[in-house]
Design a protein around this motif. Structure first.
Motif, PDB file in Angstrom:
ATOM      1  N   GLY A  83     117.092  54.337   8.651  1.00 60.00           N
ATOM      2  CA  GLY A  83     118.101  53.760   9.527  1.00 60.00           C
ATOM      3  C   GLY A  83     118.300  54.551  10.800  1.00 60.00           C
ATOM      4  N   THR A  84     117.224  55.015  11.402  1.00 62.42           N
ATOM      5  CA  THR A  84     117.308  55.803  12.624  1.00 62.42           C
ATOM      6  C   THR A  84     117.517  54.878  13.827  1.00 62.42           C
ATOM      7  N   PRO A  85     117.995  55.412  14.945  1.00 63.17           N
ATOM      8  CA  PRO A  85     118.126  54.572  16.147  1.00 63.17           C
ATOM      9  C   PRO A  85     116.814  53.912  16.552  1.00 63.17           C
ATOM     10  N   ALA A  86     115.703  54.634  16.424  1.00 62.62           N
ATOM     11  CA  ALA A  86     114.414  54.065  16.821  1.00 62.62           C
ATOM     12  C   ALA A  86     114.038  52.876  15.942  1.00 62.62           C
ATOM     13  N   VAL A  87     114.261  52.997  14.643  1.00 68.19           N
ATOM     14  CA  VAL A  87     113.924  51.893  13.732  1.00 68.19           C
ATOM     15  C   VAL A  87     114.851  50.715  13.959  1.00 68.19           C
ATOM     16  N   ARG A  88     116.135  50.988  14.112  1.00 72.12           N
ATOM     17  CA  ARG A  88     117.078  49.881  14.340  1.00 72.12           C
ATOM     18  C   ARG A  88     116.791  49.182  15.675  1.00 72.12           C
ATOM     19  N   ALA A  89     116.351  49.924  16.672  1.00 72.54           N
ATOM     20  CA  ALA A  89     115.971  49.314  17.942  1.00 72.54           C
ATOM     21  C   ALA A  89     114.740  48.428  17.767  1.00 72.54           C
ATOM     22  N   PHE A  90     113.788  48.895  16.965  1.00 62.93           N
ATOM     23  CA  PHE A  90     112.595  48.087  16.680  1.00 62.93           C
ATOM     24  C   PHE A  90     112.979  46.797  15.972  1.00 62.93           C
ATOM     25  N   LEU A  91     113.876  46.876  14.986  1.00 63.33           N
ATOM     26  CA  LEU A  91     114.283  45.678  14.250  1.00 63.33           C
ATOM     27  C   LEU A  91     115.060  44.714  15.146  1.00 63.33           C
ATOM     28  N   ALA A  92     115.836  45.249  16.074  1.00 65.75           N
ATOM     29  CA  ALA A  92     116.528  44.387  17.037  1.00 65.75           C
ATOM     30  C   ALA A  92     115.521  43.688  17.951  1.00 65.75           C
ATOM     31  N   GLU A  93     114.481  44.412  18.336  1.00 67.14           N
ATOM     32  CA  GLU A  93     113.438  43.821  19.166  1.00 67.14           C
ATOM     33  C   GLU A  93     112.705  42.721  18.406  1.00 67.14           C
ATOM     34  N   TRP A  94     112.461  42.953  17.107  1.00 67.24           N
ATOM     35  CA  TRP A  94     111.798  41.939  16.282  1.00 67.24           C
ATOM     36  C   TRP A  94     112.674  40.681  16.177  1.00 67.24           C
ATOM     37  N   ARG A  95     113.969  40.883  16.014  1.00 64.61           N
ATOM     38  CA  ARG A  95     114.883  39.744  15.949  1.00 64.61           C
ATOM     39  C   ARG A  95     114.781  38.899  17.217  1.00 64.61           C
ATOM     40  N   ALA A  96     114.785  39.545  18.365  1.00 65.33           N
ATOM     41  CA  ALA A  96     114.700  38.818  19.628  1.00 65.33           C
ATOM     42  C   ALA A  96     113.335  38.152  19.796  1.00 65.33           C
ATOM     43  N   ALA A  97     112.278  38.844  19.390  1.00 70.86           N
ATOM     44  CA  ALA A  97     110.926  38.296  19.526  1.00 70.86           C
ATOM     45  C   ALA A  97     110.737  37.089  18.631  1.00 70.86           C
ATOM     46  N   TYR A  98     111.266  37.164  17.397  1.00 71.79           N
ATOM     47  CA  TYR A  98     111.133  36.032  16.487  1.00 71.79           C
ATOM     48  C   TYR A  98     111.838  34.802  17.048  1.00 71.79           C
ATOM     49  N   ALA A  99     113.030  34.990  17.601  1.00 70.83           N
ATOM     50  CA  ALA A  99     113.773  33.871  18.185  1.00 70.83           C
ATOM     51  C   ALA A  99     113.029  33.300  19.387  1.00 70.83           C
ATOM     52  N   GLU A 100     112.439  34.173  20.189  1.00 67.88           N
ATOM     53  CA  GLU A 100     111.715  33.720  21.379  1.00 67.88           C
ATOM     54  C   GLU A 100     110.442  32.970  21.022  1.00 67.88           C
ATOM     55  N   ALA A 101     109.742  33.448  19.990  1.00 69.70           N
ATOM     56  CA  ALA A 101     108.438  32.881  19.644  1.00 69.70           C
ATOM     57  C   ALA A 101     108.549  31.469  19.090  1.00 69.70           C
ATOM     58  N   GLY A 102     109.631  31.163  18.379  1.00 68.96           N
ATOM     59  CA  GLY A 102     109.796  29.842  17.814  1.00 68.96           C
ATOM     60  C   GLY A 102     108.849  29.534  16.670  1.00 68.96           C
ATOM     61  N   LEU A 103     108.388  30.560  15.979  1.00 65.17           N
ATOM     62  CA  LEU A 103     107.476  30.393  14.853  1.00 65.17           C
ATOM     63  C   LEU A 103     108.252  30.392  13.540  1.00 65.17           C
ATOM     64  N   THR A 104     107.705  29.721  12.525  1.00 64.84           N
ATOM     65  CA  THR A 104     108.350  29.757  11.211  1.00 64.84           C
ATOM     66  C   THR A 104     108.074  31.086  10.521  1.00 64.84           C
ATOM     67  N   ALA A 105     106.808  31.477  10.469  1.00 70.46           N
ATOM     68  CA  ALA A 105     106.432  32.748   9.848  1.00 70.46           C
ATOM     69  C   ALA A 105     106.821  33.903  10.754  1.00 70.46           C
ATOM     70  N   ASP A 106     107.092  35.052  10.142  1.00 67.57           N
ATOM     71  CA  ASP A 106     107.545  36.208  10.917  1.00 67.57           C
ATOM     72  C   ASP A 106     106.471  37.275  11.117  1.00 67.57           C
ATOM     73  N   GLN A 107     105.340  37.160  10.405  1.00 66.92           N
ATOM     74  CA  GLN A 107     104.362  38.250  10.431  1.00 66.92           C
ATOM     75  C   GLN A 107     103.703  38.441  11.793  1.00 66.92           C
ATOM     76  N   ARG A 108     103.520  37.346  12.541  1.00 68.14           N
ATOM     77  CA  ARG A 108     102.777  37.456  13.794  1.00 68.14           C
ATOM     78  C   ARG A 108     103.523  38.306  14.815  1.00 68.14           C
TER      79      ARG A 108
END
Length: 229
Positions: free
Chosen positions: A137-162
């Motif tokens: 739960g470091t700042p770097a990891v939480r920042a990465f997970l926040a970035e993934w959240r934004a990227a997933y919403a932007e991509a509009g894909l069902t699967a999350d792996q890409r």
């Protein structure tokens, strides 16, 4: 509840919340000192959890929205089609040296060219399975997970792996690859016999998915750690 380390589940809908309870019960039976947290859209998820939090605006991959909100310093996220059969303390030791750990997505690694989202990533850098994720739960990891959240919403894909794969490629996080024992995707009675009648540490299979037939795996799991599986 200890906030040092714990298992996190994220579930929406009654069937998946019920499946999350079964996962939590398997954790408590095999790792009695490990806390279990749940994000859900249920008002009464049940007593199997040491911590609960609400989900607003649920969608098919709500986990991407809430991984970074884990209440634990060290988190093992599990999908609701998993079961735990062994002590996990050795698994958490990976976080002594690494920021995040996940297993390779075994079917994806055989593709000659994986589909892209925004950029070209070498095929030698595979997709990772998002159903079993270990992270600090470091700042770097939480920042990465926040970035993934934004990227997933932007991509509009069902699967999350890409999106996860491309962000990992660009990331400076230290990544460990989990051995098959901690994300066993296929397991039959022949495997059980061949491996000395031992179950995997973490079983992750569609046969445990809510609404699907459990078959031999569910029957065997019920005998090993009780009917809550």
């Amino acid at each position: 509840m200890s906030r040092d380390r714990g298992v996190l589940l994220i579930a929406t809908g009654a069937a998946h919340v019920a499946a999350a309870r079964a996962v939590a019960e398997s954790v408590h039976r095999t790792n009695p000192g490990l806390s279990v947290g749940l994000f859900s859209d249920s008002d009464a998820p049940g007593g199997a959890f040491d911590w609960t939090g609400p989900i607003s605006a649920p969608h098919v991959r709500s986990k991407v929205d809430y991984l970074g909100e884990s209440p634990f310093d060290e988190t093992l996220y599990l999908d609701t089609d998993t079961r735990v059969f062994a002590d996990l303390s050795d698994l958490f030791r990976l976080l002594e040296r690494f920021d995040l750990a996940a297993a390779h997505r075994d079917r994806a690694v055989v593709r000659r060219k994986m589909p892209r989202w925004r950029k070209d990533v070498p095929a030698s850098f595979p997709e990772h399975n998002g159903g079993v994720l270990l992270y600090r739960g470091t700042p770097a990891v939480r920042a990465f997970l926040a970035e993934w959240r934004a990227a997933y919403a932007e991509a509009g894909l069902t699967a999350d792996q890409r999106t996860f794969r491309e962000l990992l490629w660009d990331s400076d996080l230290r990544i460990a690859v989990l051995p098959q024992r901690y994300n066993r995707r296929r397991f039959t009675w022949l495997d059980w016999l061949a491996e000395g009648r031992q179950m995997p540490a973490i079983l992750h299979t569609n046969r445990l998915h809510p609404g699907k037939q459990g078959g031999w795996i569910r029957q065997r799991a019920n005998r090993l750690i009780g009917p809550g599986v």
